[in-house]
Design an enzyme around this catalytic site. Structure first.
Site, PDB file in Angstrom:
ATOM      1  N   SER A 112       0.455  -1.143   0.079  1.00  0.00           N
ATOM      2  CA  SER A 112      -0.449   0.193  -0.132  1.00  0.00           C
ATOM      3  C   SER A 112       0.600   1.489   0.190  1.00  0.00           C
ATOM      4  O   SER A 112       2.036   1.234   0.132  1.00  0.00           O
ATOM      5  CB  SER A 112      -0.225  -0.332   1.173  1.00  0.00           C
ATOM      6  OG  SER A 112      -1.357   0.911   1.645  1.00  0.00           O
ATOM      7  N   TYR A 151      -2.766  -0.426  10.153  1.00  0.00           N
ATOM      8  CA  TYR A 151      -3.034  -0.877   8.840  1.00  0.00           C
ATOM      9  C   TYR A 151      -1.255  -0.359   8.267  1.00  0.00           C
ATOM     10  O   TYR A 151      -0.429  -1.269   7.100  1.00  0.00           O
ATOM     11  CB  TYR A 151      -3.712  -0.615   8.433  1.00  0.00           C
ATOM     12  CG  TYR A 151      -3.746  -0.491   6.674  1.00  0.00           C
ATOM     13  CD1 TYR A 151      -4.612  -1.703   6.232  1.00  0.00           C
ATOM     14  CD2 TYR A 151      -3.495   0.852   5.578  1.00  0.00           C
ATOM     15  CE1 TYR A 151      -4.956  -1.860   4.876  1.00  0.00           C
ATOM     16  CE2 TYR A 151      -3.873   0.129   4.088  1.00  0.00           C
ATOM     17  CZ  TYR A 151      -4.228  -0.498   4.078  1.00  0.00           C
ATOM     18  OH  TYR A 151      -4.103  -1.525   2.423  1.00  0.00           O
TER      19      TYR A 151
END
Length: 249
Positions: A141, A155
């Site tokens: 990501s 995350y």
């Protein structure tokens, strides 16, 4: 090199299902796994109807069951007669501000996104080392570029681990027939991004998936996708003041 036989985890929805559709349109044989078997079976039927010349194998898999990962990967490898590319895509987007009583959400995110990605990479590399060939793809990501605050902290940290894993493998395997690509998507319209509240700079799922598949096909070591604006932002994010990063979170 054209990779003909591709395994994708987390293929029942979102980016995984989108990549399956894009690779199927290119005539690739697919091994798809996820927890929601009914979704996989519906996707398999859709792909075979649209592209009758391909093979699509499906298996139920919870990537947090680490002992099951190599077993399922080996079964799918045998069913397809080998695997040329394995895309470690399964992930979750749970999270809460640390210390607010939701440690369970943060620990689940860290486990699925990093520890289970490591388990998948172990199983994939075992297959590729036996064959002395293959392409490992890790879906990370853009949040891995720099830590994010609040509910996205765990995350971002989990995805930073994935990016570091990909970099380490790429260094180790340079000059060998085994290639490693780490893909760092920005904000792409999926159910997970919607639940995370990502609203700015979001691109449609189809556009995001096309950019991911294009980067995967090039087999670059690391790719920020879609390239605009995330390649530029990837260079800028480490330099931004923390006040701006707080707003991004």
């Amino acid at each position: 090199m054209t990779r003909r036989k591709i395994l994708i985890t987390g293929a029942s929805s979102g980016l995984g299902a989108g990549m399956a559709r894009e690779f199927a349109s290119r005539g690739r044989d697919l091994a798809l796994c996820a927890r929601r078997v009914s979704n996989l079976e519906a996707l398999r039927d859709e792909l075979l109807a649209a592209h009758p010349g391909i093979t699509v194998a499906v298996r139920g898999l919870d990537v947090d069951d680490h002992a099951a990962v190599p077993k399922v990967f080996d079964e799918l490898c045998a069913e397809l007669g080998g695997l040329d590319r394995i895309i470690v895509n399964a992930g979750i987007g749970k999270g809460a501000r640390l210390g607010t009583g939701r440690a369970d959400a943060n620990l689940a995110t860290a486990t699925t996104n990093f520890v289970s990605a490591l388990a998948q990479a172990e199983a994939a590399m075992s297959i590729f080392r036996r064959a002395d060939a293959g392409h490992l793809v890790l879906v990370s990501s853009m949040s891995a570029v720099r830590g994010l605050p609040g509910k996205k902290a765990a995350y971002a940290a989990s995805k930073a681990g994935v990016t570091a894993l990909g970099e380490g493998l790429a260094i180790e395997l340079r000059g060998t027939p085994i290639k490693v690509t780490t893909v760092q998507p920005g904000f792409i319209a999926t159910d997970m991004s919607a639940k995370a509240g990502d609203a700015k700079l979001v691109v449609p799922l189809e556009k995001g998936v096309r950019s991911m598949v294009a980067a995967i096909e090039r087999e670059t070591v690391r790719a920020s996708v879609p390239e605009w604006p995330w390649r530029v932002l990837g260079l800028a994010m480490p330099l931004l003041p923390r006040a701006i990063m707080a707003r991004m979170g």
